[in-house]
Design an enzyme around this catalytic site. Structure first.
Site, short mmCIF file in Angstrom:
data_model
loop_
_atom_site.label_atom_id
_atom_site.label_comp_id
_atom_site.label_asym_id
_atom_site.label_seq_id
_atom_site.Cartn_x
_atom_site.Cartn_y
_atom_site.Cartn_z
N THR A 75 9.32 -14.98 -13.89
CA THR A 75 9.51 -13.70 -14.58
C THR A 75 10.27 -12.68 -13.73
OG1 THR A 75 7.44 -12.92 -13.64
CG2 THR A 75 7.34 -13.93 -15.85
N HIS A 134 20.53 11.50 -6.04
CA HIS A 134 19.77 10.24 -5.97
C HIS A 134 19.37 9.91 -4.53
CE1 HIS A 134 20.69 9.84 -10.14
NE2 HIS A 134 21.99 9.87 -9.89
N HIS A 179 21.63 4.58 -9.10
CA HIS A 179 20.60 5.62 -8.94
C HIS A 179 19.53 5.28 -7.90
CE1 HIS A 179 21.30 7.76 -13.09
NE2 HIS A 179 22.40 7.59 -12.39
N MET A 210 8.10 -11.95 -7.44
CA MET A 210 9.09 -11.74 -6.38
C MET A 210 9.28 -10.24 -6.11
SD MET A 210 10.28 -14.40 -4.89
CE MET A 210 10.90 -16.09 -5.00
C1 RB5 Z 1 5.17 -19.67 -11.36
O1 RB5 Z 1 4.56 -20.42 -12.38
C2 RB5 Z 1 5.28 -18.21 -11.78
O2 RB5 Z 1 4.04 -17.63 -11.76
C3 RB5 Z 1 6.25 -17.49 -10.87
O3 RB5 Z 1 7.48 -18.11 -10.92
C4 RB5 Z 1 6.50 -16.03 -11.18
O4 RB5 Z 1 6.87 -15.87 -12.50
C5 RB5 Z 1 5.47 -15.08 -10.75
O5 RB5 Z 1 5.59 -13.86 -10.92
#
Ligand code: RB5
Length: 145
Positions: free
Chosen positions: A67, A133, A98, A71
């Site tokens: 998603t 900014h 910004h 990260m």
């Molecule tokens: C992995 O299944 C998924 O949780 C990871 O790629 C990520 O989306 C986490 O935020």
């Protein structure tokens, strides 16, 4: 320009597509992994990559997971990192203009490859606007102190 790029298994396929685009554009990069689509923990990629970007060893970073959320949460725990989770070209453009984002996060399971590649192009080619900014970013980097 030198890019630090990394993903977990959820972002592996998109990371490989982004690497091909960077190669075509003759933009140099270092791949922090993962090296296969096997399940792994996104934090194991996010922290070393974010530290290297914060140390200015790279112009900026790109992190991809399923998603983009994990990260971005992990990367933003590193001092001097402003990681932006972008879902379209507009948010990528604004994250540079910004927010002076130095790290782009993408969701490999939520974006079409062609849209993600357009987001990367925009992120890498849009300069920070500065001015008001910059004042806001200075306040942000103080963490409310
Ligand atoms: C992995 O299944 C998924 O949780 C990871 O790629 C990520 O989306 C986490 O935020």
């Amino acid at each position: 320009m030198k890019i630090a790029i990394g993903s977990d298994h959820g972002g592996f396929e998109l990371k490989e597509a982004i690497k091909k685009q960077l190669q075509k554009q003759k933009i140099s990069f270092k791949d922090f992994g993962c090296a296969t689509p096997d399940s792994m923990d996104y934090t194991d990629i996010a922290y070393p990559l974010a530290k290297a970007v914060a140390a200015k060893k790279f112009t900026c970073g790109i992190l991809v997971c399923g998603t983009g959320i994990g990260m971005s949460m992990a990367a933003n725990k590193t001092p001097k990192i402003r990681a932006a989770l972008c879902h379209n070209v507009y948010t990528a453009e604004m994250s540079r203009k910004h927010n002076n984002a130095n790290l782009l996060c993408l969701g490999g399971r939520v974006l079409k490859t062609k849209d993600a590649l357009a987001i990367v192009k925009t992120f890498l080619s849009t300069p920070f606007e500065g001015g008001r900014h910059l004042r806001r970013i200075k306040k942000m980097m103080q963490g409310g102190k």
